[in-house]
Scaffold this active site. Structure first.
Site, PDB file in Angstrom:
ATOM      1  N   TYR A   1      20.489 -26.586 -47.706  1.00  0.00           N
ATOM      2  CA  TYR A   1      21.844 -26.752 -47.179  1.00  0.00           C
ATOM      3  C   TYR A   1      21.783 -26.660 -45.664  1.00  0.00           C
ATOM      4  O   TYR A   1      21.145 -25.762 -45.119  1.00  0.00           O
ATOM      5  CB  TYR A   1      22.756 -25.657 -47.737  1.00  0.00           C
ATOM      6  CG  TYR A   1      24.164 -25.639 -47.170  1.00  0.00           C
ATOM      7  CD1 TYR A   1      24.575 -24.622 -46.303  1.00  0.00           C
ATOM      8  CD2 TYR A   1      25.085 -26.622 -47.508  1.00  0.00           C
ATOM      9  CE1 TYR A   1      25.876 -24.607 -45.791  1.00  0.00           C
ATOM     10  CE2 TYR A   1      26.378 -26.612 -46.996  1.00  0.00           C
ATOM     11  CZ  TYR A   1      26.773 -25.593 -46.125  1.00  0.00           C
ATOM     12  OH  TYR A   1      28.054 -25.580 -45.619  1.00  0.00           O
TER      13      TYR A   1
ATOM     14  N   ASP B   1      15.532 -26.728 -39.516  1.00  0.00           N
ATOM     15  CA  ASP B   1      16.808 -26.021 -39.502  1.00  0.00           C
ATOM     16  C   ASP B   1      16.532 -24.524 -39.660  1.00  0.00           C
ATOM     17  O   ASP B   1      16.240 -24.049 -40.753  1.00  0.00           O
ATOM     18  CB  ASP B   1      17.685 -26.538 -40.645  1.00  0.00           C
ATOM     19  CG  ASP B   1      18.989 -25.753 -40.759  1.00  0.00           C
ATOM     20  OD1 ASP B   1      19.840 -26.156 -41.585  1.00  0.00           O
ATOM     21  OD2 ASP B   1      19.159 -24.747 -40.048  1.00  0.00           O
TER      22      ASP B   1
ATOM     23  N   LYS C   1      23.905 -18.295 -36.459  1.00  0.00           N
ATOM     24  CA  LYS C   1      23.904 -16.942 -37.018  1.00  0.00           C
ATOM     25  C   LYS C   1      23.455 -15.880 -35.996  1.00  0.00           C
ATOM     26  O   LYS C   1      24.206 -15.511 -35.101  1.00  0.00           O
ATOM     27  CB  LYS C   1      23.069 -16.924 -38.302  1.00  0.00           C
ATOM     28  CG  LYS C   1      23.688 -17.819 -39.417  1.00  0.00           C
ATOM     29  CD  LYS C   1      22.895 -17.762 -40.689  1.00  0.00           C
ATOM     30  CE  LYS C   1      23.325 -18.823 -41.675  1.00  0.00           C
ATOM     31  NZ  LYS C   1      24.494 -18.465 -42.483  1.00  0.00           N
TER      32      LYS C   1
HETATM   33  P1  KE4 Z   1      27.524 -22.816 -40.530  1.00  0.00           P
HETATM   34  O1  KE4 Z   1      28.210 -24.134 -40.254  1.00  0.00           O
HETATM   35  O2  KE4 Z   1      28.027 -22.171 -41.801  1.00  0.00           O
HETATM   36  O3  KE4 Z   1      27.534 -21.856 -39.326  1.00  0.00           O
HETATM   37  O4  KE4 Z   1      25.962 -23.118 -40.763  1.00  0.00           O
HETATM   38  C1  KE4 Z   1      25.591 -24.052 -41.740  1.00  0.00           C
HETATM   39  C2  KE4 Z   1      24.161 -23.776 -42.159  1.00  0.00           C
HETATM   40  C3  KE4 Z   1      23.155 -24.592 -41.666  1.00  0.00           C
HETATM   41  N1  KE4 Z   1      21.863 -24.388 -42.005  1.00  0.00           N
HETATM   42  C4  KE4 Z   1      21.512 -23.374 -42.831  1.00  0.00           C
HETATM   43  C5  KE4 Z   1      20.070 -23.188 -43.186  1.00  0.00           C
HETATM   44  C6  KE4 Z   1      22.502 -22.496 -43.346  1.00  0.00           C
HETATM   45  O5  KE4 Z   1      22.129 -21.499 -44.189  1.00  0.00           O
HETATM   46  C7  KE4 Z   1      23.849 -22.695 -43.015  1.00  0.00           C
HETATM   47  C8  KE4 Z   1      24.967 -21.824 -43.559  1.00  0.00           C
HETATM   48  N2  KE4 Z   1      24.576 -20.803 -44.470  1.00  0.00           N
HETATM   49  C9  KE4 Z   1      25.586 -20.379 -45.409  1.00  0.00           C
HETATM   50  C10 KE4 Z   1      24.928 -19.334 -46.331  1.00  0.00           C
HETATM   51  N3  KE4 Z   1      24.121 -19.906 -47.310  1.00  0.00           N
HETATM   52  C11 KE4 Z   1      26.803 -19.860 -44.743  1.00  0.00           C
HETATM   53  C12 KE4 Z   1      27.754 -19.131 -45.659  1.00  0.00           C
HETATM   54  C13 KE4 Z   1      28.999 -19.938 -45.920  1.00  0.00           C
HETATM   55  O6  KE4 Z   1      28.907 -21.175 -46.133  1.00  0.00           O
HETATM   56  O7  KE4 Z   1      30.076 -19.304 -45.912  1.00  0.00           O
END
Ligand code: KE4
Length: 427
Positions: A144, A239, A267
């Site tokens: 993801y 990523d 993060k």
């Molecule tokens: P954000 O747009 O949520 O800041 O980041 C997206 C993203 C991109 N790449 C990786 C590897 C990620 O894990 C994420 C977002 N992680 C999720 C948790 N699995 C965020 C939690 C959520 O969606 O509320």
């Protein structure tokens, strides 16, 4: 545990916010109960609206590696806020954080700040397409990278190598440029690259797949991708939104010594405030507006509060022995969990890299998304609810990673291990 106040707040939230949450996983739909609403946090603990205390292994999905409310991070945010929250103009703070990122990632010669991981990966993909003049991208099932249209795609059926949308609202035409391969399967990647010669702009992946639990790269997988991309003129986007500054100060790329052409972060570099970043080779980054023609922008990109929180956080992560301590705490927890799960009739498989981990409800091992899907998600739901009731806050879905912080004490870890033993009996 009494969740009366959380229930009231959830009812109120659902009247005005879709699902009552601002990010779907928070609704606890995957674990069969209603979410708890959090009021405050400190160190390894979070506290809900009913005053219940939890040992927290979500850590805001990764950012809170220092634990919640680290005094120096709070002080940095407060001090910066007193001078202004946002100017829409450059500040020295953005340069300082960009330089820290580049020092941690030698392959990152230039950095652009954004406000989320999604923005980082979406922009990096556009940059890769603009720089190469190619339209197709290759991602991996189970990885993801945020919710940009071209990433909400899964493998097309049968021989069609075109992707198909995984979400309504993503036009089929957008999805058809996204190819998907099996994680840890280099032969699959070689086949797809050969079938799309000269058409793939980038390969994007999580160097450790933390969105299908916790799946480490197989021996040679990352280097294999690096070699394929170099040979085919494909941009390798790693990523590290989740793994960056998590599994080492230089992230997964330091741990496995494989370097992407572009890197996405988020993060931890925001210390809990909204932030994302992407960076890489100078000649690629200089294709980005305003130097180059690839457009990308953001009102709050490089926000001073987020930059201050990130700078302070990274400075604390540089302290001697920080990652050694995270490793020791995580290994202690893993050892304790293996002892209690080993005595349980319930099939579980714990996979861990540094301070990120996942307990799969199956025998394992899990090397790709198809393996992960074999997990007993109902059993995970029963386990999650028992752990929550015992004051342990886990990621509310089987296919998510848990996170250790430096604030977790030996007492926290021992309490967690005891709670797991009890929870498995309830499963
Ligand atoms: P954000 O747009 O949520 O800041 O980041 C997206 C993203 C991109 N790449 C990786 C590897 C990620 O894990 C994420 C977002 N992680 C999720 C948790 N699995 C965020 C939690 C959520 O969606 O509320």
């Amino acid at each position: 545990m009494d969740h009366k106040k959380s229930e009231e707040l959830f009812t109120q939230a659902r009247a005005i916010i879709p699902g009552g949450v601002n990010s779907p996983v928070r609704a606890f739909k995957a674990v069969g109960c209603n979410p708890v609403f959090i009021e405050k946090a400190a160190g390894s603990k979070i506290y809900d609206a009913d005053g219940n205390e939890y040992i927290d292994y979500v850590g805001s999905w990764g950012p809170m590696i220092l634990g919640h409310c680290h005094p120096k991070v709070v002080e940095a945010i407060q001090k910066t806020a007193a001078s202004g929250a946002s100017f829409g103009a450059p500040t020295h703070l953005e340069t300082e954080l960009a330089e820290m990122v580049s020092q941690a990632y030698p392959n990152v010669e230039k950095v652009r700040m954004v406000s989320s991981g999604t923005e980082a990966t979406m922009s990096a993909i556009r940059l890769a397409r603009g720089y190469t003049g190619r339209d197709k991208i290759l991602k991996f099932d189970g990885c993801y990278h945020g919710h940009a249209d071209s990433l909400l795609v899964k493998a097309g059926s049968g021989a069609a190598t075109f992707g198909v949308p995984t979400s309504p609202g993503v036009p089929a035409d957008f999805a058809k440029y996204t190819l998907t391969a099996t994680y840890n399967d280099l032969e699959d990647v070689k086949k797809i690259v050969a079938a799309n010669q000269g058409e793939i702009a980038c390969i994007i992946l999580e160097a450790i797949a933390g969105n299908m639990g916790c799946v480490p790269p197989a021996e040679g997988f990352l280097q294999g991708l690096r070699d394929i991309c170099t040979a085919a003129g494909i941009i390798l986007i790693i990523d590290e939104v989740m793994t960056g500054f998590r599994v080492a100060y230089g992230g997964a790329q330091e741990r496995y010594n494989v370097r992407g052409d572009l890197v996405c972060l988020g993060k931890i570099i925001g210390g809990g405030l909204p932030v994302g970043a992407f960076g890489g080779k100078r000649e690629i980054m200089e294709a980005l507006s305003p130097e180059g023609g690839v457009y990308q922008a953001g009102t709050l990109s490089g926000n001073p509060l987020a930059m201050s929180a990130g700078i302070t956080t990274l400075k604390l992560l540089q302290e001697e022995g920080f990652y050694q301590q995270i490793e020791e705490k995580s290994a202690y927890l893993e050892k304790g969990l293996q002892q209690v799960t080993g005595n349980s009739p319930v099939a579980t498989c714990l996979q861990r890299v540094g301070g990120m981990f996942c307990t799969y409800f199956q025998n394992g091992p899990v090397v790709n998304f198809a393996d992960a899907l074999e997990s007993d998600t109902d059993a995970f739901g029963r386990y999650f609810r028992s752990m929550l009731d015992q004051g342990i806050n886990l990621a509310p879905a089987q296919f998510e990673a848990g996170f250790m912080s430096i604030a977790h004490s030996k007492e926290d870890l021992d309490r967690t291990i005891a709670a797991v033993e009890k929870a498995l009996a309830a499963v």
